[in-house]
Each structure stands twice: as structure tokens, then as C-alpha cells.
Write a protein that holds these residues in place. Sequence first.
Motif, PDB file in Angstrom:
ATOM      1  N   LEU A  36       0.823  -1.216   0.000  1.00 38.27           N
ATOM      2  CA  LEU A  36       0.000   0.000   0.000  1.00 38.27           C
ATOM      3  C   LEU A  36       0.859   1.270   0.000  1.00 38.27           C
ATOM      4  CD1 LEU A  36      -2.884  -1.009   2.442  1.00 38.27           C
ATOM      5  CD2 LEU A  36      -3.023  -0.664  -0.024  1.00 38.27           C
ATOM      6  N   VAL A  37       1.945   1.251   0.756  1.00 37.41           N
ATOM      7  CA  VAL A  37       2.844   2.408   0.778  1.00 37.41           C
ATOM      8  C   VAL A  37       3.469   2.621  -0.599  1.00 37.41           C
ATOM      9  CG1 VAL A  37       5.036   3.259   1.724  1.00 37.41           C
ATOM     10  CG2 VAL A  37       3.303   2.304   3.254  1.00 37.41           C
ATOM     11  N   GLN A  38       3.897   1.544  -1.239  1.00 40.30           N
ATOM     12  CA  GLN A  38       4.470   1.651  -2.589  1.00 40.30           C
ATOM     13  C   GLN A  38       3.426   2.142  -3.580  1.00 40.30           C
ATOM     14  OE1 GLN A  38       6.226  -2.269  -3.253  1.00 40.30           O
ATOM     15  NE2 GLN A  38       8.217  -1.243  -3.423  1.00 40.30           N
ATOM     16  N   ALA A  39       2.206   1.667  -3.469  1.00 40.96           N
ATOM     17  CA  ALA A  39       1.141   2.093  -4.376  1.00 40.96           C
ATOM     18  C   ALA A  39       0.845   3.579  -4.195  1.00 40.96           C
ATOM     19  CB  ALA A  39      -0.116   1.263  -4.131  1.00 40.96           C
ATOM     20  N   ARG A  40       0.860   4.055  -2.978  1.00 42.47           N
ATOM     21  CA  ARG A  40       0.612   5.482  -2.721  1.00 42.47           C
ATOM     22  C   ARG A  40       1.728   6.325  -3.331  1.00 42.47           C
ATOM     23  NH1 ARG A  40      -2.184   8.835   1.270  1.00 42.47           N
ATOM     24  NH2 ARG A  40      -0.947  10.706   1.562  1.00 42.47           N
ATOM     25  N   SER A  41       2.960   5.878  -3.186  1.00 39.39           N
ATOM     26  CA  SER A  41       4.092   6.596  -3.766  1.00 39.39           C
ATOM     27  C   SER A  41       3.994   6.635  -5.286  1.00 39.39           C
ATOM     28  CB  SER A  41       5.401   5.938  -3.329  1.00 39.39           C
ATOM     29  OG  SER A  41       6.491   6.508  -3.996  1.00 39.39           O
ATOM     30  N   ALA A  42       3.672   5.490  -5.890  1.00 40.00           N
ATOM     31  CA  ALA A  42       3.542   5.432  -7.351  1.00 40.00           C
ATOM     32  C   ALA A  42       2.397   6.314  -7.838  1.00 40.00           C
ATOM     33  CB  ALA A  42       3.333   3.983  -7.792  1.00 40.00           C
ATOM     34  N   THR A  43       1.320   6.374  -7.081  1.00 40.73           N
ATOM     35  CA  THR A  43       0.194   7.228  -7.438  1.00 40.73           C
ATOM     36  C   THR A  43       0.610   8.693  -7.395  1.00 40.73           C
ATOM     37  OG1 THR A  43      -1.372   5.605  -6.583  1.00 40.73           O
ATOM     38  CG2 THR A  43      -2.169   7.859  -6.825  1.00 40.73           C
ATOM     39  N   GLY A  44       1.390   9.078  -6.391  1.00 42.54           N
ATOM     40  CA  GLY A  44       1.885  10.459  -6.294  1.00 42.54           C
ATOM     41  C   GLY A  44       2.791  10.809  -7.468  1.00 42.54           C
ATOM     42  N   GLN A  45       3.669   9.883  -7.842  1.00 43.06           N
ATOM     43  CA  GLN A  45       4.548  10.114  -8.993  1.00 43.06           C
ATOM     44  C   GLN A  45       3.738  10.271 -10.271  1.00 43.06           C
ATOM     45  OE1 GLN A  45       7.146   6.718  -8.932  1.00 43.06           O
ATOM     46  NE2 GLN A  45       8.584   7.662  -7.506  1.00 43.06           N
ATOM     47  N   ALA A  46       2.760   9.411 -10.457  1.00 44.78           N
ATOM     48  CA  ALA A  46       1.915   9.485 -11.656  1.00 44.78           C
ATOM     49  C   ALA A  46       1.121  10.787 -11.681  1.00 44.78           C
ATOM     50  CB  ALA A  46       0.967   8.289 -11.708  1.00 44.78           C
ATOM     51  N   ARG A  48       1.987  13.707 -10.348  1.00 41.32           N
ATOM     52  CA  ARG A  48       2.889  14.821 -10.706  1.00 41.32           C
ATOM     53  C   ARG A  48       3.248  14.792 -12.185  1.00 41.32           C
ATOM     54  NH1 ARG A  48       4.047  13.800  -5.506  1.00 41.32           N
ATOM     55  NH2 ARG A  48       5.533  12.153  -5.889  1.00 41.32           N
ATOM     56  N   LEU A  49       3.451  13.604 -12.734  1.00 36.29           N
ATOM     57  CA  LEU A  49       3.727  13.487 -14.171  1.00 36.29           C
ATOM     58  C   LEU A  49       2.536  13.978 -14.988  1.00 36.29           C
ATOM     59  CD1 LEU A  49       5.518  12.559 -16.517  1.00 36.29           C
ATOM     60  CD2 LEU A  49       4.505  10.294 -16.260  1.00 36.29           C
ATOM     61  N   MET A  50       1.331  13.609 -14.578  1.00 36.40           N
ATOM     62  CA  MET A  50       0.134  14.083 -15.282  1.00 36.40           C
ATOM     63  C   MET A  50      -0.015  15.595 -15.171  1.00 36.40           C
ATOM     64  SD  MET A  50      -2.690  11.083 -14.481  1.00 36.40           S
ATOM     65  CE  MET A  50      -3.937  12.298 -14.345  1.00 36.40           C
ATOM     66  N   GLN A  51       0.273  16.158 -13.995  1.00 32.38           N
ATOM     67  CA  GLN A  51       0.189  17.603 -13.826  1.00 32.38           C
ATOM     68  C   GLN A  51       1.204  18.310 -14.720  1.00 32.38           C
ATOM     69  OE1 GLN A  51       0.760  17.693  -9.588  1.00 32.38           O
ATOM     70  NE2 GLN A  51      -1.442  17.662  -9.167  1.00 32.38           N
ATOM     71  N   ALA A  52       2.423  17.794 -14.771  1.00 31.84           N
ATOM     72  CA  ALA A  52       3.451  18.385 -15.634  1.00 31.84           C
ATOM     73  C   ALA A  52       3.038  18.307 -17.100  1.00 31.84           C
ATOM     74  CB  ALA A  52       4.794  17.687 -15.420  1.00 31.84           C
ATOM     75  N   THR A  53       2.458  17.181 -17.501  1.00 34.02           N
ATOM     76  CA  THR A  53       1.996  17.024 -18.881  1.00 34.02           C
ATOM     77  C   THR A  53       0.862  18.001 -19.179  1.00 34.02           C
ATOM     78  OG1 THR A  53       2.646  14.702 -18.837  1.00 34.02           O
ATOM     79  CG2 THR A  53       1.091  15.356 -20.552  1.00 34.02           C
TER      80      THR A  53
END
Length: 185
Positions: A36-46, A48-53
Motif C-alpha cells: 500500500l505504501v508503494q502504491a501510494r508513492s507510485a500514485t503520487g509520482q503518476a 505529478r507526471l500528469m500535472q506536468a503534462t
Amino acid sequence: MLRRVPFHARNGFTTIEALIAAVVFLVGLVGLLGALVQARSATGQARRLMQATDIANDLAEQIQLWDFTDQRLGASDPLCADDPLDKDHKLLDPTSGDYDTYLECMHGEETIMMLGPEKFGGLRTPSFTDESGVETKFSRFYIVRLQDVRLGVRRMQIWVKVLYTEAGEQRVVTTQAMRIQMGGV
């Protein structure tokens, strides 16, 4: 004389069995929490990538609305115009000597807002705050390459770059747009 009652097995768990079951359950729970912690981190990265795009696409769409002769669409320095995709990854290493030079040859916030914020219909402040209160600031830049294709036809290639920092590392999102001017070159 005392008579012994024969021992009959009872249904249920012994204390040892219950402890073993609890330990197995807790080991599984710890593994699940880690996932769950890894999934939350990956969701945050995704996110930020979507926001930058989204920020890159917003700026590219705004540039498409500018008049072909808009002063903000002046040709970029050859250092950027000849390597608009930053194949040497100059923007990913802020400690390199090429980082500042490459940043300076791109058009940035000053150029975007040159005519004033009221003349820019896009996103004015490129930053977002997530649900835990962490703010990510994004920097927008663009590169313009002008080419005379043939008599009366001019091509403008535009690369929009959005920089942000994630987990102490520089990240870059790039999008591209193209415009053609025919007749009035």
C-alpha cells in the motif's frame, strides 16, 4: 476408588495454534501495508507526471493562439534549437555546467508573461498541492525553431518543457507543436 474419565479431544484451537495463526496473519498484514505504501508513492509520482503534462499541453495550446508575428515567438538560441529534445540530458543534472546555459537559451516565464498576465489565457501559476499538503512547483520553458521551407512558406516548431523536482531528482516533460505560415513571409 477414583475413576478416571477418559480424555476426549475438544473442538477448537490451542493457545499455541492461535499464536501461530496470529503471527502468520501479522506477517501477511505487514506485506500488505508495504504494498500500500508503494502504491501510494507510485500514485503520487503518476499524479505529478500528469500535472506536468497538463501544464506543458496548456502552454502549447496557448502558444498556438498567439499570432505568428508575436514577439514571444522569437527564434531560440541555436544551442536549444539544435537540440530541443535535450538528448544529452542537460536539464536532468542541475550541477552540470550545461544546465544553466541550456536554461538561458529557452524562453521562460518572463517571456510567457511578457505582455502581462491578462494577455495570457493559460495557467498562471504552475504549482499544485497534493492532499497531504506537499506543494510541487513546475517551471515552464519553450524553444522556437523557425525555418523557411520554401518561398512563401515558413514553419515554426515549438517544444514546451516543464521541469519539476521529485524525490530530489530533476524531471522533465516535453511536448511539441508546429505551426505553418503561408503567404506573408
